[in-house]
Each structure stands twice: as structure tokens, then as C-alpha cells.
Design a protein around this motif. Structure first.
Motif, PDB file in Angstrom:
ATOM      1  N   PRO A 144      -4.548  -6.161  16.463  1.00 25.34           N
ATOM      2  CA  PRO A 144      -3.834  -5.133  17.329  1.00 25.34           C
ATOM      3  C   PRO A 144      -2.278  -5.214  17.238  1.00 25.34           C
ATOM      4  O   PRO A 144      -2.092  -5.312  18.443  1.00 25.34           O
ATOM      5  N   ASN A 145      -1.814  -5.448  16.178  1.00 26.54           N
ATOM      6  CA  ASN A 145      -0.211  -5.341  16.160  1.00 26.54           C
ATOM      7  C   ASN A 145       0.294  -4.744  14.890  1.00 26.54           C
ATOM      8  O   ASN A 145      -0.097  -4.935  13.974  1.00 26.54           O
ATOM      9  N   TRP A 146       1.451  -3.800  15.317  1.00 29.41           N
ATOM     10  CA  TRP A 146       1.976  -2.968  14.361  1.00 29.41           C
ATOM     11  C   TRP A 146       2.626  -3.933  13.281  1.00 29.41           C
ATOM     12  O   TRP A 146       2.965  -3.455  12.093  1.00 29.41           O
ATOM     13  N   VAL A 147       2.889  -5.122  13.478  1.00 32.74           N
ATOM     14  CA  VAL A 147       3.623  -6.010  12.303  1.00 32.74           C
ATOM     15  C   VAL A 147       2.557  -6.943  11.575  1.00 32.74           C
ATOM     16  O   VAL A 147       2.186  -6.958  10.483  1.00 32.74           O
ATOM     17  N   ALA A 148       1.907  -7.654  12.437  1.00 29.81           N
ATOM     18  CA  ALA A 148       0.684  -8.702  11.597  1.00 29.81           C
ATOM     19  C   ALA A 148      -0.310  -7.845  11.281  1.00 29.81           C
ATOM     20  O   ALA A 148      -0.838  -8.396  10.345  1.00 29.81           O
ATOM     21  N   GLY A 149      -0.781  -6.794  11.768  1.00 29.76           N
ATOM     22  CA  GLY A 149      -1.806  -6.070  11.026  1.00 29.76           C
ATOM     23  C   GLY A 149      -1.805  -5.587   9.808  1.00 29.76           C
ATOM     24  O   GLY A 149      -2.259  -6.002   8.717  1.00 29.76           O
ATOM     25  N   PRO A 150      -0.605  -4.660   9.459  1.00 27.96           N
ATOM     26  CA  PRO A 150      -0.300  -4.029   8.362  1.00 27.96           C
ATOM     27  C   PRO A 150       0.335  -5.132   7.224  1.00 27.96           C
ATOM     28  O   PRO A 150       0.602  -4.550   6.214  1.00 27.96           O
ATOM     29  N   ALA A 151       0.735  -6.196   7.898  1.00 31.26           N
ATOM     30  CA  ALA A 151       1.645  -7.211   6.711  1.00 31.26           C
ATOM     31  C   ALA A 151       0.548  -7.272   5.687  1.00 31.26           C
ATOM     32  O   ALA A 151       1.178  -7.638   4.473  1.00 31.26           O
ATOM     33  N   GLY A 152      -0.727  -7.428   5.618  1.00 30.51           N
ATOM     34  CA  GLY A 152      -1.560  -7.879   4.413  1.00 30.51           C
ATOM     35  C   GLY A 152      -1.504  -6.658   3.514  1.00 30.51           C
ATOM     36  O   GLY A 152      -1.535  -6.931   2.217  1.00 30.51           O
ATOM     37  N   LEU A 153      -1.450  -5.739   3.883  1.00 30.50           N
ATOM     38  CA  LEU A 153      -1.464  -4.391   2.928  1.00 30.50           C
ATOM     39  C   LEU A 153       0.011  -4.314   2.122  1.00 30.50           C
ATOM     40  O   LEU A 153      -0.234  -4.188   1.017  1.00 30.50           O
ATOM     41  N   ILE A 158       2.414  -5.672  -2.726  1.00 23.89           N
ATOM     42  CA  ILE A 158       3.608  -6.157  -3.771  1.00 23.89           C
ATOM     43  C   ILE A 158       3.069  -6.703  -5.046  1.00 23.89           C
ATOM     44  O   ILE A 158       3.274  -6.637  -6.081  1.00 23.89           O
ATOM     45  N   LEU A 159       1.814  -7.822  -4.543  1.00 26.67           N
ATOM     46  CA  LEU A 159       1.457  -8.796  -5.478  1.00 26.67           C
ATOM     47  C   LEU A 159       0.613  -7.392  -6.595  1.00 26.67           C
ATOM     48  O   LEU A 159       0.869  -7.534  -7.686  1.00 26.67           O
ATOM     49  N   PHE A 160      -0.104  -6.561  -5.936  1.00 25.49           N
ATOM     50  CA  PHE A 160      -0.982  -5.821  -6.909  1.00 25.49           C
ATOM     51  C   PHE A 160      -0.008  -5.066  -7.804  1.00 25.49           C
ATOM     52  O   PHE A 160      -0.124  -4.932  -8.963  1.00 25.49           O
ATOM     53  N   PHE A 161       0.759  -4.173  -7.289  1.00 24.21           N
ATOM     54  CA  PHE A 161       1.522  -3.271  -8.096  1.00 24.21           C
ATOM     55  C   PHE A 161       2.665  -4.050  -8.993  1.00 24.21           C
ATOM     56  O   PHE A 161       3.035  -3.369  -9.994  1.00 24.21           O
ATOM     57  N   GLY A 162       2.791  -5.209  -8.725  1.00 27.17           N
ATOM     58  CA  GLY A 162       3.923  -6.148  -9.363  1.00 27.17           C
ATOM     59  C   GLY A 162       3.218  -6.810 -10.551  1.00 27.17           C
ATOM     60  O   GLY A 162       3.685  -7.141 -11.500  1.00 27.17           O
ATOM     61  N   ARG A 163       1.847  -6.718 -10.562  1.00 25.44           N
ATOM     62  CA  ARG A 163       1.119  -7.873 -11.536  1.00 25.44           C
ATOM     63  C   ARG A 163       0.486  -6.876 -12.482  1.00 25.44           C
ATOM     64  O   ARG A 163       0.058  -7.144 -13.423  1.00 25.44           O
ATOM     65  N   ILE A 164      -0.472  -5.623 -11.854  1.00 29.82           N
ATOM     66  CA  ILE A 164      -1.415  -4.948 -12.685  1.00 29.82           C
ATOM     67  C   ILE A 164      -1.165  -4.749 -14.046  1.00 29.82           C
ATOM     68  O   ILE A 164      -2.034  -5.054 -15.003  1.00 29.82           O
ATOM     69  N   GLY A 165      -0.108  -3.935 -14.138  1.00 38.63           N
ATOM     70  CA  GLY A 165       0.359  -3.690 -15.470  1.00 38.63           C
ATOM     71  C   GLY A 165       0.545  -4.816 -16.673  1.00 38.63           C
ATOM     72  O   GLY A 165      -0.103  -4.895 -17.651  1.00 38.63           O
ATOM     73  N   ARG A 166       1.233  -5.954 -15.963  1.00 39.92           N
ATOM     74  CA  ARG A 166       1.171  -7.014 -16.900  1.00 39.92           C
ATOM     75  C   ARG A 166      -0.271  -7.647 -17.087  1.00 39.92           C
ATOM     76  O   ARG A 166      -0.454  -8.319 -18.160  1.00 39.92           O
ATOM     77  N   GLU A 167      -1.147  -7.687 -16.214  1.00 40.20           N
ATOM     78  CA  GLU A 167      -2.357  -8.317 -16.445  1.00 40.20           C
ATOM     79  C   GLU A 167      -3.142  -7.559 -17.455  1.00 40.20           C
ATOM     80  O   GLU A 167      -3.755  -8.087 -18.500  1.00 40.20           O
ATOM     81  N   GLU A 168      -3.117  -6.113 -17.304  1.00 40.41           N
ATOM     82  CA  GLU A 168      -3.896  -5.446 -18.380  1.00 40.41           C
ATOM     83  C   GLU A 168      -3.105  -5.423 -19.758  1.00 40.41           C
ATOM     84  O   GLU A 168      -3.917  -5.495 -20.664  1.00 40.41           O
ATOM     85  N   ALA A 169      -1.859  -5.547 -19.621  1.00 38.92           N
ATOM     86  CA  ALA A 169      -1.276  -5.631 -21.191  1.00 38.92           C
ATOM     87  C   ALA A 169      -1.703  -7.195 -21.805  1.00 38.92           C
ATOM     88  O   ALA A 169      -1.994  -7.323 -22.660  1.00 38.92           O
TER      89      ALA A 169
END
Ligand code: SAH
Length: 194
Positions: A144-153, A158-169
Motif C-alpha cells: 500500500p504505497n504509491w512508490v514501492a507498489g507500482p515500481a515493479g510495473l 522497461i525491461l519488457f519493452f526494451g527487450r521484446i523486439g530484440r528477443e523476437e528478432a
């Protein structure tokens, strides 16, 4: 449901995830790599994800920083968070089972790499990343914290959108038409949707 209980549940699911990865991590060290797309960019993406899913929530759970961003626990959200964490752990168990020695923490191709399209990989082509999205969602619902809660998303996003295209390529370069056909019949992380 109190904030302390919700934090303990988050911690337990994190430890369970860590335990699930012990054997795959040990096995991956013994499986030779024939091609790797690791580099500064991958390192930065992994650091962002680790910060959001690991470091930030750990600081919050152990020191209660940043206290100013706290909000009152909403029990319904905490219970939903528990359900999400359970599905997430099940998905990690299944993906490691199905991916076997082809798994890497980063972008690698193993010496005897095979394309896995069965089990949970028949549903979507990135079920492990679906598991990480669920882990991040569980964190947002449980802490229940506006910083620590959404930090994972944010961090995993960042990892997902930075990596996914390169992984599929990388997978297309390695498996050609077989991977292209697999891409045509599966969604990335949400069956039939995305
Ligand atoms: N993106 C996948 C796998 C994550 S692990 C998922 O979310 O489930 C990352 C490694 O898995 C990459 O280095 C890649 O070599 C490998 N990989 C990704 N998809 C694969 C597949 N369908 N079959 C075999 N290996 C795969």
C-alpha cells in the motif's frame, strides 16, 4: 488484512520465486551458450527490472521508506494480490518446466537450443514475461504505497519493452519460418489479445 501482513505475503512470494529459480539457474550455468546478445543495454534493462521488482519493494518492506507515499490497505486489493501471486508462481513453475535448458536470464541461444511451442508456450510466446507482469501486478496490489507498489510495473515494463523486439528478432534469425509461424498463431503475453 494489515500492511504488515501484506508485506510479509509479498516477501514470502518473492522467496518462493527465488527458490523456484535455484535449480534452473544452476543448470543454466552448465549449459553452453552459442550466441549471446548480452551487452550494456541488456545490463541496464535487467538493472531497471531488478530495481523495481526487488530493491525498491525490499527497501519499503524493511525500512518503510518512502512513508509519505503510503495509503490505507484495501483488503479486497490485498486478497486479489495474493491470488495474482499464486497464479504467477504457478506460471513460473510451468515455464521453467517447459523451457528446460533453453532458459536464460538474458538473451542467449544455447548450443542445442530448441524452439519450445508446447505446454504454456502453446498459449502465448512469452509466458515467463506474463509471469513477471503478474508478479509486478501482485506487488502493486499488495504494497500500500504509491512508490514501492507500482515500481515493479515500471521496472519490468522497461525491461519488457526494451527487450521484446530484440528477443523476437533473435529467435527469428535462429529458427526462421518455424518462429514466424509460431508468431502468427500466438499472442505475446495475453492469449488472443496481445
Ligand atoms: N520470452 C520467453 C523466455 C524468457 S527466457 C518467455 O517469456 O517465456 C529468455 C530466453 O528464452 C531467451 O534467451 C531465448 O533464447 C529463450 N526463448 C524465448 N522463447 C523461446 C522459445 N519459444 N523456445 C525456446 N527458447 C526460447
Amino acid at each position: 488484512m494489515t500492511a504488515t501482513i501484506a508485506k510479509i505475503i509479498w516477501l514470502i512470494s518473492g522467496l518462493a520465486w527465488f527458490a523456484l529459480r535455484l535449480v534452473p539457474r544452476r543448470r543454466s550455468r552448465k549449459t553452453p551458450v552459442r550466441y549471446s546478445a548480452r551487452g550494456l543495454r541488456e545490463f541496464a534493462l535487467l538493472a531497471a527490472s531488478f530495481s523495481g521488482l526487488g530493491i525498491m519493494p525490499c527497501i519499503y518492506v524493511t525500512t518503510h521508506f518512502p512513508r509519505f507515499a503510503d495509503y490505507p490497505v484495501i483488503p479486497a486489493l490485498s486478497y486479489l494480490g495474493i491470488a495474482v501471486e499464486v497464479v504467477c508462481l504457478w506460471l513460473f513453475y510451468r515455464t521453467h518446466h517447459d523451457l528446460g535448458d533453453n532458459w536464460s536470464v538474458s538473451l542467449d541461444l544455447r548450443e542445442r537450443h530448441t524452439l519450445v511451442t508446447t505446454g504454456v508456450y502453446a498459449l502465448v510466446r512469452h509466458p515467463m514475461y506474463a509471469g513477471f507482469w503478474l508478479m509486478a501486478l501482485g506487488q502493486a496490489l499488495l504494497l500500500p504505497n504509491w512508490v514501492a507498489g507500482p515500481a515493479g510495473l515500471v521496472g519490468f515494463g522497461i525491461l519488457f519493452f526494451g527487450r521484446i523486439g530484440r528477443e523476437e528478432a533473435m529467435m527469428t534469425a535462429a529458427f526462421g519460418d518455424e518462429y514466424r509461424a509460431y508468431m502468427r498463431r500466438t499472442a505475446r503475453v495475453v492469449p488472443w489479445l496481445y
